[in-house]
Design a protein around this motif. Structure first.
Motif, PDB file in Angstrom:
ATOM      1  N   GLN A  64       1.977  -6.734  -2.587  1.00 44.16           N
ATOM      2  CA  GLN A  64       0.895  -7.673  -2.906  1.00 44.16           C
ATOM      3  C   GLN A  64       0.446  -8.417  -1.646  1.00 44.16           C
ATOM      4  OE1 GLN A  64      -0.174  -7.021  -6.485  1.00 44.16           O
ATOM      5  NE2 GLN A  64      -0.164  -9.229  -6.524  1.00 44.16           N
ATOM      6  N   VAL A  65       1.411  -8.907  -0.919  1.00 43.10           N
ATOM      7  CA  VAL A  65       1.110  -9.655   0.304  1.00 43.10           C
ATOM      8  C   VAL A  65       0.411  -8.754   1.318  1.00 43.10           C
ATOM      9  CG1 VAL A  65       2.119 -10.862   2.280  1.00 43.10           C
ATOM     10  CG2 VAL A  65       2.984 -11.314  -0.026  1.00 43.10           C
ATOM     11  N   ALA A  66       0.888  -7.509   1.433  1.00 42.94           N
ATOM     12  CA  ALA A  66       0.303  -6.579   2.403  1.00 42.94           C
ATOM     13  C   ALA A  66      -1.154  -6.270   2.058  1.00 42.94           C
ATOM     14  CB  ALA A  66       1.123  -5.289   2.456  1.00 42.94           C
ATOM     15  N   ILE A  67      -1.449  -6.053   0.777  1.00 39.69           N
ATOM     16  CA  ILE A  67      -2.827  -5.767   0.364  1.00 39.69           C
ATOM     17  C   ILE A  67      -3.710  -6.985   0.603  1.00 39.69           C
ATOM     18  CG2 ILE A  67      -4.323  -5.229  -1.602  1.00 39.69           C
ATOM     19  CD1 ILE A  67      -2.031  -3.574  -2.771  1.00 39.69           C
ATOM     20  N   TYR A  68      -3.215  -8.150   0.229  1.00 40.39           N
ATOM     21  CA  TYR A  68      -3.975  -9.391   0.440  1.00 40.39           C
ATOM     22  C   TYR A  68      -4.279  -9.600   1.925  1.00 40.39           C
ATOM     23  CZ  TYR A  68      -4.837 -14.398   0.939  1.00 40.39           C
ATOM     24  OH  TYR A  68      -5.368 -15.617   1.292  1.00 40.39           O
ATOM     25  N   PRO A 122     -17.375   1.109   1.305  1.00 40.68           N
ATOM     26  CA  PRO A 122     -16.625   2.032   2.177  1.00 40.68           C
ATOM     27  C   PRO A 122     -15.456   1.358   2.894  1.00 40.68           C
ATOM     28  CG  PRO A 122     -18.993   2.321   2.472  1.00 40.68           C
ATOM     29  CD  PRO A 122     -18.812   1.074   1.677  1.00 40.68           C
ATOM     30  N   ARG A 123     -15.660   0.145   3.350  1.00 39.21           N
ATOM     31  CA  ARG A 123     -14.579  -0.565   4.049  1.00 39.21           C
ATOM     32  C   ARG A 123     -13.474  -0.969   3.070  1.00 39.21           C
ATOM     33  NH1 ARG A 123     -17.769  -5.186   7.127  1.00 39.21           N
ATOM     34  NH2 ARG A 123     -15.625  -5.893   7.567  1.00 39.21           N
ATOM     35  N   TYR A 124     -13.847  -1.335   1.874  1.00 41.40           N
ATOM     36  CA  TYR A 124     -12.872  -1.688   0.835  1.00 41.40           C
ATOM     37  C   TYR A 124     -11.982  -0.492   0.508  1.00 41.40           C
ATOM     38  CZ  TYR A 124     -11.217  -3.560  -3.690  1.00 41.40           C
ATOM     39  OH  TYR A 124     -10.462  -4.014  -4.743  1.00 41.40           O
ATOM     40  N   LEU A 125     -12.600   0.673   0.341  1.00 36.71           N
ATOM     41  CA  LEU A 125     -11.819   1.880   0.068  1.00 36.71           C
ATOM     42  C   LEU A 125     -10.942   2.258   1.248  1.00 36.71           C
ATOM     43  CD1 LEU A 125     -14.281   4.231  -1.865  1.00 36.71           C
ATOM     44  CD2 LEU A 125     -12.651   2.574  -2.753  1.00 36.71           C
ATOM     45  N   SER A 126     -11.435   2.005   2.446  1.00 37.61           N
ATOM     46  CA  SER A 126     -10.644   2.304   3.640  1.00 37.61           C
ATOM     47  C   SER A 126      -9.382   1.441   3.689  1.00 37.61           C
ATOM     48  CB  SER A 126     -11.489   2.064   4.893  1.00 37.61           C
ATOM     49  OG  SER A 126     -10.736   2.316   6.059  1.00 37.61           O
ATOM     50  N   VAL A 127      -9.496   0.191   3.299  1.00 37.77           N
ATOM     51  CA  VAL A 127      -8.324  -0.690   3.241  1.00 37.77           C
ATOM     52  C   VAL A 127      -7.338  -0.193   2.187  1.00 37.77           C
ATOM     53  CG1 VAL A 127      -7.514  -3.002   2.636  1.00 37.77           C
ATOM     54  CG2 VAL A 127      -9.521  -2.737   4.093  1.00 37.77           C
ATOM     55  N   LEU A 128      -7.848   0.145   1.005  1.00 31.74           N
ATOM     56  CA  LEU A 128      -6.969   0.546  -0.094  1.00 31.74           C
ATOM     57  C   LEU A 128      -6.333   1.911   0.120  1.00 31.74           C
ATOM     58  CD1 LEU A 128      -8.945  -0.650  -3.256  1.00 31.74           C
ATOM     59  CD2 LEU A 128      -7.294  -1.892  -1.840  1.00 31.74           C
ATOM     60  N   GLU A 129      -6.911   2.720   1.029  1.00 28.35           N
ATOM     61  CA  GLU A 129      -6.372   4.047   1.318  1.00 28.35           C
ATOM     62  C   GLU A 129      -4.893   3.987   1.681  1.00 28.35           C
ATOM     63  OE1 GLU A 129      -5.995   8.070   2.071  1.00 28.35           O
ATOM     64  OE2 GLU A 129      -7.791   7.087   1.266  1.00 28.35           O
ATOM     65  N   LYS A 130      -4.496   2.941   2.395  1.00 32.39           N
ATOM     66  CA  LYS A 130      -3.105   2.812   2.839  1.00 32.39           C
ATOM     67  C   LYS A 130      -2.157   2.504   1.685  1.00 32.39           C
ATOM     68  CE  LYS A 130      -4.942   0.495   6.981  1.00 32.39           C
ATOM     69  NZ  LYS A 130      -6.219   0.060   6.391  1.00 32.39           N
ATOM     70  N   PHE A 131      -2.711   2.043   0.563  1.00 35.31           N
ATOM     71  CA  PHE A 131      -1.871   1.588  -0.552  1.00 35.31           C
ATOM     72  C   PHE A 131      -2.071   2.423  -1.816  1.00 35.31           C
ATOM     73  CE2 PHE A 131      -3.119  -1.977   2.165  1.00 35.31           C
ATOM     74  CZ  PHE A 131      -1.879  -2.471   2.550  1.00 35.31           C
ATOM     75  N   LYS A 132      -2.676   3.590  -1.670  1.00 32.50           N
ATOM     76  CA  LYS A 132      -3.020   4.409  -2.837  1.00 32.50           C
ATOM     77  C   LYS A 132      -1.840   4.674  -3.758  1.00 32.50           C
ATOM     78  CE  LYS A 132      -7.154   7.128  -1.750  1.00 32.50           C
ATOM     79  NZ  LYS A 132      -7.664   8.499  -1.501  1.00 32.50           N
TER      80      LYS A 132
END
Length: 239
Positions: A64-68, A122-132
């Motif tokens: 959670q902290v990492a995504i935030y 696109p940038r939002y998806l790029s961030v979430l890519e690491k946490f898929k």
């Protein structure tokens, strides 16, 4: 016959009371040891499952902290100009400026909001890519105030706003999918993971005195829901 008895003993040997109780006490002691062993094994298994759940909870918190932190880092320069914010507890990226999002009572995106989404998605998806691997759902949530015209009863206003907020989130999802330059792989992940949910005034923002803040209540948020609860449920079901 007498000789047979002398060799093999009496046909009805006498059992001393002390011998009988010694046998019973040995049996009880043996049973107690079995029960104790079962209890120890059970407690050990429970302890191991508790440790597993604890590990998932710790990993969940760290995730959670990492995504935030990743969202804040990526969009720190745009939050003010977009009038947006990131909620640490719910992992919701919130667009808080209703005059930018939609016209009153309308579900069509305003051009300014479209321009923001073209940059944001696109940038939002790029961030979430690491946490898929840890993401179960990304929920686009539409929120409204509780009002709907001066003469509209509260119950009717709630359901009218429910339909409006649902239509708005569908418009956002459709635009994000079709018009923000996503690759085919990104579109496939959006179809698999994203949902559009209209909440009307169910989670209205409140002022300090507890009254509804109608302005802040009108918002759109992108909320990340991780799969920690699914992992914990699997552990519990396996106990």
């Amino acid at each position: 016959m007498a000789k047979f008895k002398a060799i093999f003993g009496s046909e009805n040997p006498v059992v001393e009371d002390s011998d009988y109780w010694l046998t019973v006490s040995d049996l009880m002691a043996g049973l107690m040891m079995v029960f104790l062993f079962i209890a120890i094994v059970y407690m050990r298994d429970i302890s191991l499952e508790r440790d597993k759940i604890k590990d998932v909870a710790v990993a969940y918190q760290q995730n959670q902290v990492a995504i935030y932190d990743a969202l804040n880092s990526e969009f720190s320069h745009e939050l003010v100009s977009w009038k947006a914010s990131v909620d640490k507890e719910t992992l919701s990226f919130q667009f808080n400026s209703p005059e930018v999002l939609f016209d009153s009572g309308d579900s069509n995106l305003k051009s300014e909001f479209e321009e923001i989404l073209i940059t944001f998605i696109p940038r939002y998806l790029s961030v979430l890519e690491k946490f898929k691997d840890s993401i179960d759902e990304v929920r686009i949530e539409g929120h409204t105030s509780s009002e709907w015209g001066n003469d509209t009863p509260p119950d009717a206003a709630y359901f009218l706003n429910m339909a409006l907020s649902q239509n708005r989130t569908r418009s956002v999802l459709n635009f994000a999918y079709q018009d923000t330059g996503l690759s085919k792989n990104e579109q496939n992940w959006v179809k698999k993971t994203f949902s559009a949910v209209g909440l009307a005034s169910a989670k209205a923002k409140l002022n300090i005195d507890g009254s509804e803040n109608k302005e802040l209540s009108r918002r759109v948020s992108f909320r990340v829901i991780t799969n920690a609860d699914i992992q914990i449920r699997k552990i519990i079901e396996g106990i």
